[in-house]
Design a protein around this motif. Structure first.
Motif, PDB file in Angstrom:
ATOM      1  N   SER A 209       0.676  -1.031   0.373  1.00 33.12           N
ATOM      2  CA  SER A 209      -0.145  -0.196  -0.277  1.00 33.12           C
ATOM      3  C   SER A 209       0.523   1.201   0.285  1.00 33.12           C
ATOM      4  N   SER A 210       2.462   0.542  -0.069  1.00 37.76           N
ATOM      5  CA  SER A 210       2.455   2.463  -0.022  1.00 37.76           C
ATOM      6  C   SER A 210       3.425   3.646  -1.207  1.00 37.76           C
ATOM      7  N   GLY A 211       2.877   3.093  -2.366  1.00 36.27           N
ATOM      8  CA  GLY A 211       2.638   3.466  -3.284  1.00 36.27           C
ATOM      9  C   GLY A 211       2.141   4.695  -3.877  1.00 36.27           C
ATOM     10  N   VAL A 212       0.707   5.158  -2.683  1.00 39.51           N
ATOM     11  CA  VAL A 212       0.752   6.763  -2.747  1.00 39.51           C
ATOM     12  C   VAL A 212       1.112   7.522  -1.691  1.00 39.51           C
ATOM     13  N   MET A 213       2.368   6.987  -0.542  1.00 36.22           N
ATOM     14  CA  MET A 213       3.273   7.666   0.689  1.00 36.22           C
ATOM     15  C   MET A 213       3.997   7.670  -0.412  1.00 36.22           C
TER      16      MET A 213
ATOM     17  N   TYR B  36      -1.868   6.926   7.572  1.00 35.16           N
ATOM     18  CA  TYR B  36      -1.374   6.825   6.550  1.00 35.16           C
ATOM     19  C   TYR B  36      -0.895   8.014   6.099  1.00 35.16           C
ATOM     20  N   THR B  40       2.554   9.442   6.763  1.00 34.04           N
ATOM     21  CA  THR B  40       3.073  10.060   5.522  1.00 34.04           C
ATOM     22  C   THR B  40       3.867  11.536   6.198  1.00 34.04           C
ATOM     23  N   ILE B  58       7.591   3.389   6.835  1.00 29.83           N
ATOM     24  CA  ILE B  58       7.321   2.480   5.847  1.00 29.83           C
ATOM     25  C   ILE B  58       6.443   1.119   7.299  1.00 29.83           C
ATOM     26  N   ASN B  61       3.575   2.167   9.684  1.00 28.02           N
ATOM     27  CA  ASN B  61       2.707   2.773   9.336  1.00 28.02           C
ATOM     28  C   ASN B  61       1.058   1.281   9.518  1.00 28.02           C
TER      29      ASN B  61
END
Lengths: 522, 100
Positions: A209-213, B36, B40, B58, B61
């Motif tokens: 799920s880290s794509g957006v981040m 999330y 970030t 990461i 998270n």
């Protein structure tokens, strides 16, 4: 007053609701995870091609093996990685490269070994896949990842519950006993458990799920998280240009001894070969320092010693502490999950801890069921669909795994679709246990039968192993294959534990309760 | 009718033994969005280079998700649960918007 009461009720409710929802998957992940801890040993045990005597790495003629590798037409010639035997119970020399299928060599004869492919033998790998939901592909991985997140929620709420309430460990009723065990076990070992589920959640959910981040952090430049953190976590090395002049290479075994003198704490696990047979050839010897756990040896922080292959001169040394803080954070979180290059004692220790976690989860479910059962109190036999489902999942998995192990040696290696049959029968045995646990009225009898069957299957595995190999444990020991004998010994011990449990388990719920009544009256 | 709904929305439930669909959904999905965005933002706030700080984001998270979900689900009233999700989310999104 009212507010704190509501808070406590909700906290309990959240813990129970998410506990019942995630318990089974978490338990399965732990069950197969314990097998995955011993993956390196099972991997060697399952493949007849790996039945090779143990060898000192300094006595292997790597240079001859490399010559053999260079004869392979389709294998790359530069940046070859030699995986040393002795690491993780592996007995052969495995030559790998990022862009090629690995080659396996016998360190005694320097001859290439025909490696069993995934279609012929895939026991340890399959157990590992079951551990993180891979048989169901992305869906399975996500479900297991969500369970890991749910388990973190359970750890958080559980710790607050323990801090807020005093759980007295009186063993007067089954319910009290289950509660006491559930609380006591997790009170002591929630920290390693937490680290392991955290890293599991990162792998199954965090990275997906880290794509957006990544997009936000790089202000639209990077599409995946690798583009952001890749250079931090994985040390980048400048390519070394070959000069084009041929030169004589020193024996790698000699370079290994030299590297040992430079840093004697390191245990070597891999050698990277750069520009072999060139004047500018380098040998990078990668190891780990077992005296600094949680800081090195995993994916990210790999101490190494780089030597010139022509003279043995030291070019570069990367020590454990030559890394940035984020690398140590990542290494620390992942350490317990992967146990890279960690010896058998630490592995067994972590396996025992995780086994206890699995048992504690089991008792958590029993506690919930016992509370449900109390309402009917001996008027009718207690029968709950969730209880039966958990019974098949949690205990039924034992004979199913037993059949998986037995089939490894029962099915001939020449058989076509061998692994497919093995896995298919495994799933069917597991399904059969589901049927059986719904069919039988008395859950305790079912559990006893499953444990008994599991014990017999694991014992039969060991017997079948020696029949198939036509050898004896004694001759294995004489030929220096104690690591293979070790797996058999572990399987026998596990089988005996299952048989003992099958004998000791109460026959029904009434006997279980009467056990406690006697204790009470004394 | 709306008045009644609002009143019910703002008063705490009589018993905590039932969590309720509203709380469950707010906790799971609200907690996800909140954590999330929060993680970030954290990468920008840690005084390291972005690529180094992103490692921390990461790694923690999913833990942030679990914590946020627990925190939201434990709110006194449904309104409070909604606010626990909305207020930080709005603040974080605004901050990220400014930093982007």
């Amino acid at each position: 007053m009212e507010k704190s009461k509501l808070f406590k009720q909700r906290l309990f409710r959240i813990h129970i609701a998410s506990g019942v929802s995630f318990a089974i998957i978490m338990y399965l992940s732990i069950f197969f995870g314990v097998f995955a801890i011993f993956l390196p040993y099972i991997q060697t045990w399952e493949k007849p091609s790996r039945y090779i005597q143990k060898i000192e790495i300094t006595k292997i003629d790597f240079n001859t093996i490399l010559e053999e590798v260079f004869k392979e037409p389709n294998f790359p010639k530069n940046n070859i990685l030699i995986n040393l035997p002795g690491r993780n119970g592996e007995s052969a020399v495995v030559i790998s490269h990022r862009f090629a299928q690995a080659l396996t060599f016998d360190p005694h004869t320097n001859q290439k070994i025909e490696d069993e492919t995934k279609e012929i033998s895939y026991l340890a790998g399959f157990l590992n896949e079951l551990h993180y939901g891979q048989p169901l592909k992305l869906l399975g991985r996500l479900v297991f990842g969500f369970s890991a997140v749910g388990s973190m929620l359970l750890v958080i709420s559980g710790i607050v519950l323990i801090l807020m309430f005093k759980f007295k460990g009186k063993n007067t009723t089954p319910q009290n006993l289950f509660s006491a065990l559930h609380v006591k076990i997790f009170q002591w070992i929630f920290l390693p458990f937490f680290l392991i589920i955290l890293s599991g959640a990162v792998m199954n959910i965090g990275l997906v799920s880290s794509g957006v981040m990544a997009k936000i952090l790089s202000k639209g430049e990077a599409n995946s998280i690798d583009g952001v953190v890749g250079t931090v976590l994985f040390a980048q090395e400048k390519p070394i240009k070959p000069t084009g002049n041929e030169a004589l290479m020193k024996p790698i075994s000699e370079l290994l001894i030299q590297a040992k003198n430079i840093n004697e704490n390191l245990i070597f696990k891999q050698i990277k070969i750069i520009n072999w047979n060139d004047e500018n050839a380098r040998v990078q010897i990668i190891g780990y320092d077992p005296y600094k756990p949680f800081l090195n040896g995993g994916f990210f922080n790999q101490p190494h010693i780089t030597l010139k292959a022509t003279t043995g001169e030291l070019v570069d040394e990367k020590k454990v502490f030559d890394a940035s803080v984020p690398v140590f954070v990542a290494e620390g979180i992942f350490f317990l999950h992967f146990l890279f290059g960690i010896d058998i004692f630490s592995r067994s220790f972590v396996a025992v801890l995780m086994g206890l976690c699995g048992i504690a989860i089991g008792f958590g479910v029993m506690l919930w069921l016992e509370k449900k059962a109390k309402r009917f109190d001996s008027v009718i036999p207690f029968y709950h669909w969730f209880g039966r489902f958990s019974l098949a999942c949690m205990i039924g998995v034992v004979p199913a795994t037993g059949s998986l192990f037995l089939l490894q040696w029962l099915l001939p290696f020449e058989m076509s679709d061998r692994v497919l049959w093995q896995q298919g029968i495994f799933y069917n045995v597991w399904l059969a246990t589901l049927f059986w646990s719904y069919f039988r009225i008395n859950a305790y009898t079912v559990a006893r039968e499953f444990l008994l069957l599991g014990g017999i299957l694991f014992l039969a595995t060991v017997v079948m192993h020696y029949i198939r190999l036509q050898t004896t444990p004694w001759s294995l020991l004489q030929r220096g294959m104690s690591h293979i004998l070790g797996v058999d010994v572990a399987l026998i011990l596990f089988a005996l534990a299952l048989l003992w449990l099958a004998k000791k388990l109460p026959k029904d719920r009434e006997t279980m309760k009467s056990l406690f009544k006697n204790k009470d009256s004394k | 009718m709306i008045k009644n709904f609002l009143k019910e929305f703002c008063t705490p439930e009589l018993s905590g033994k039932k969590i309720g669909l509203f709380r469950v959904l707010t906790a799971i999905f609200g907690g996800l969005i909140l954590s999330y965005l929060g993680m970030t933002l954290l990468a920008f706030l840690i005084p390291w280079e972005i690529k180094e700080a992103a490692v921390i984001s990461i790694m923690f998270n999913t833990f942030a998700w679990a914590s946020a979900a627990t925190w939201i689900a434990l709110a006194y009233t449904k309104l409070e649960a909604l606010l626990r999700f909305l207020v930080p989310t709005l603040i974080f999104s605004f901050a990220l918007f400014m930093l982007y």
